[in-house]
Design a protein around this motif. Structure first.
Motif, PDB file in Angstrom:
ATOM      1  N   ALA A   1       1.499   6.711  -6.796  1.00 37.51           N
ATOM      2  CA  ALA A   1       0.459   7.727  -7.019  1.00 37.51           C
ATOM      3  C   ALA A   1       1.068   9.125  -7.029  1.00 37.51           C
ATOM      4  CB  ALA A   1      -0.631   7.611  -5.952  1.00 37.51           C
ATOM      5  N   ILE A   2       1.990   9.347  -6.107  1.00 37.39           N
ATOM      6  CA  ILE A   2       2.628  10.675  -6.061  1.00 37.39           C
ATOM      7  C   ILE A   2       3.379  10.934  -7.373  1.00 37.39           C
ATOM      8  CG2 ILE A   2       4.434  12.036  -4.889  1.00 37.39           C
ATOM      9  CD1 ILE A   2       3.419  10.589  -2.274  1.00 37.39           C
TER      10      ILE A   2
ATOM     11  N   SER B   1      -6.240   8.060  -6.403  1.00 42.64           N
ATOM     12  CA  SER B   1      -6.427   9.089  -7.436  1.00 42.64           C
ATOM     13  C   SER B   1      -6.312  10.474  -6.795  1.00 42.64           C
ATOM     14  CB  SER B   1      -7.791   8.954  -8.103  1.00 42.64           C
ATOM     15  OG  SER B   1      -7.908   7.690  -8.679  1.00 42.64           O
ATOM     16  N   GLY B   2      -6.877  10.600  -5.601  1.00 43.31           N
ATOM     17  CA  GLY B   2      -6.783  11.868  -4.873  1.00 43.31           C
ATOM     18  C   GLY B   2      -5.336  12.217  -4.565  1.00 43.31           C
ATOM     19  N   ILE B   3      -4.581  11.223  -4.127  1.00 43.35           N
ATOM     20  CA  ILE B   3      -3.163  11.452  -3.812  1.00 43.35           C
ATOM     21  C   ILE B   3      -2.416  11.857  -5.086  1.00 43.35           C
ATOM     22  CG2 ILE B   3      -1.016  10.331  -3.044  1.00 43.35           C
ATOM     23  CD1 ILE B   3      -2.798   8.546  -1.213  1.00 43.35           C
ATOM     24  N   ALA B   4      -2.750  11.178  -6.203  1.00 37.41           N
ATOM     25  CA  ALA B   4      -2.084  11.490  -7.479  1.00 37.41           C
ATOM     26  C   ALA B   4      -2.407  12.908  -7.928  1.00 37.41           C
ATOM     27  CB  ALA B   4      -2.522  10.491  -8.542  1.00 37.41           C
ATOM     28  N   LEU B   5      -3.647  13.323  -7.633  1.00 34.43           N
ATOM     29  CA  LEU B   5      -4.094  14.641  -8.078  1.00 34.43           C
ATOM     30  C   LEU B   5      -3.420  15.764  -7.287  1.00 34.43           C
ATOM     31  CD1 LEU B   5      -6.260  15.720 -10.062  1.00 34.43           C
ATOM     32  CD2 LEU B   5      -7.811  15.855  -8.106  1.00 34.43           C
TER      33      LEU B   5
ATOM     34  N   LEU C   1       0.837  -1.205   0.000  1.00 36.78           N
ATOM     35  CA  LEU C   1       0.000   0.000   0.000  1.00 36.78           C
ATOM     36  C   LEU C   1       0.874   1.258   0.000  1.00 36.78           C
ATOM     37  CD1 LEU C   1      -2.704  -1.273   2.492  1.00 36.78           C
ATOM     38  CD2 LEU C   1      -3.199  -0.425   0.182  1.00 36.78           C
ATOM     39  N   LEU C   2       1.941   1.216   0.783  1.00 38.13           N
ATOM     40  CA  LEU C   2       2.835   2.377   0.831  1.00 38.13           C
ATOM     41  C   LEU C   2       3.541   2.574  -0.517  1.00 38.13           C
ATOM     42  CD1 LEU C   2       4.247   1.829   4.436  1.00 38.13           C
ATOM     43  CD2 LEU C   2       2.740   3.687   3.677  1.00 38.13           C
TER      44      LEU C   2
END
Ligand code: ADP
Ligand code: ASP
Ligand code: MG
Length: 443
Positions: free
Chosen positions: A53-54, A93-97, A46-47
């Motif tokens: 994502a970042i 997706s939020g983290i990527a955004l 998960l990490l």
């Protein structure tokens, strides 16, 4: 009623889960409450997904594959976990955004591991006719403080857990399957209890429900004389006191979460460390009092990558004022220390390896002292019979002298069961191997 906690290595795949379920079934008359970690290395995966994502890529292929393959092999309807995959993808997706990964978001993210495993395993138990119900820990009263990534369970949780599950002792109609590691703070945000935190969940649950025993099931035959990854023939320890177990967990033994012993110790509930790969082995029993003064040393442990700070008074303040000021600075900078040694004019302390905060600490300390910061150190801790501490020290120094290892700082803990000293990281493995040979391999 007993608590049985199974760690990630005990839940690595469908085959391991079948073994775990056999162990649960064998103990069903004891009315077990089950605490589960995430499957295998899911927390790490998960990490890693957050790192991806970042960097702009949302991908949960590895996590989805492991859990879906396990559901299929166990013939469990995967609908029980599909919603969680959608929620996880949205979060990534939020983290990527926003390209931001705060401690709070990190806790939300890693919580998926435990939430997935309880649903899957409760599903499997029900399918094979063992009535089970899964719970996210916050739904049975686990409330923590606001310390994201290393939360403390609030005292008020104990009564609430008892209220929710205490009745099971007399009306045991199903086996509760509870997430380890996670809780919620009072604002309703998900928190985690630090890596390996499922041990702490099991201990809190056992204390809240006054369980007969808390069992933590691992992939080793109990607490071993030292880390088996350094010394392959480390041997299981039969009995150990709460105090000793607490010290060894705090001073780096990866086998137990550092704070996990305290709730069980307060309520005097025996803790047994067992091997899910070898259930017939009795493991290690952790109890209040151990009546065994024949052994000199029980466990040898270590914590690598610590930082030593030497603080030498410039004598602007008297000794009393100097000590008070130094600790005031540590308090203000929110830095906690593990080991401490003092003389009239100097203090040496150890800190966990940290990148942040150390320069702020240095600046403040330099106003009243000369400061030297040394990184790359290891705390070696010997947990044993304090009545024989002179013998322990004598033999230790013989070994270190013969191996040309220089001790850089030494202290005997106030709990009187530990002697700790500092060596260089690069000498740590030799030091552990030689001490293990001297204390445990020669009669
Ligand atoms: P789980 O996640 O299944 O609860 P952990 O991996 O956290 O279990 O802890 C078990 C591991 O701890 C063992 O596989 C072993 O490599 C390591 N370990 C380190 N020190 C010790 C020790 N003194 N005794 C037993 N295991 C130890
Ligand atoms: N899954 C969490 C971790 O890997 C908690 C645990 O295993 O106890 O640290
Ligand atoms: Mg673990």
């Amino acid at each position: 009623m007993i608590i049985m906690k199974f760690g990630g290595s005990s839940l690595a795949n469908a085959e391991r889960i079948r073994h775990v379920v056999d162990i649960i079934k064998m103990n069903i008359d004891e009315k077990p409450l089950i605490v589960l970690s995430a499957m295998g290395d899911t927390t790490d995966h998960l990490l890693e997904a957050a790192d991806r994502a970042i960097a702009g890529k949302v991908c949960i292929k590895d996590i989805r594959k492991l859990h879906l393959a396990t559901a299929e092999a166990l013939e469990v309807n995967a609908d029980v976990i599909k919603d969680l995959f959608d929620e996880l993808k949205n979060l990534l997706s939020g983290i990527a955004l926003i390209k931001e990964f705060s401690p709070r978001t990190k806790d939300y993210l890693v919580s998926f591991g435990e939430r997935l495993s309880v649903r899957l395993i409760a599903g499997y138990l029900n399918r094979i006719g063992v009535e089970a119900k899964f719970f996210d820990a916050w739904d049975i009263g686990f409330t923590s403080n606001n310390d994201h990534n290393n939360g403390e369970i609030l005292e008020e949780s104990y009564a609430r857990i008892d209220e929710k599950l205490g009745h099971l002792d007399s009306h045991y109609a199903f086996t509760p399957i509870i997430t380890g590691f996670i809780a919620k703070n009072k604002s309703g945000n998900i928190t985690t209890l630090g890596r390996g935190g499922s041990d702490l969940t099991a201990s809190v649950l056992g204390a809240a429900l006054r369980a007969k025993e808390i069992q933590v099931w691992k992939d080793v035959d109990g607490i071993l004389t030292t880390d088996p990854r350094i010394v392959t023939n480390a041997q299981p320890v039969k009995n150990i006191s709460f105090e000793e177990a607490s010290e060894l967990a705090y001073f780096g033994a990866k086998v137990l979460h550092p704070r996990s012993i305290i709730p069980a110790m307060c309520k005097k509930i025996p803790v047994r460390v067992k091997n899910s790969y070898n259930p017939a082995h009795p493991g290690t029993l952790i109890l209040s009092m151990i009546d065994d003064s024949s052994e000199m040393l029980r466990v040898l442990t270590f914590k690598k990558k610590v930082t030593v700070v030497d603080i030498v008074s410039t004598r602007m303040l008297g000794q009393y004022g100097f000590l008070a000021k130094v600790f005031q600075i540590f308090d203000e900078q929110k830095v906690s220390v593990d080991m401490l040694a003092t003389s009239e004019v100097s203090i040496s302390v150890t800190l966990d390896n940290r990148e942040n905060g150390i320069e702020g600490l240095r600046t403040e300390l330099e106003k009243i002292s000369n400061v030297t910061i040394k990184t790359g150190k290891t705390i070696v801790t010997m947990v044993g019979n304090v009545k024989r501490s002179s013998e322990i020290l004598e033999r230790t120094f013989e070994v270190l002298n013969a191996s040309a290892i220089n001790v850089q700082m030494i202290s005997q803990g106030a709990s009187k069961v530990n002697i700790s000293f500092i060596v260089d990281d690069k000498e740590a493995d030799t030091c552990i191997r030689e001490l293990h040979r001297a204390f445990f391999e020669n009669s």
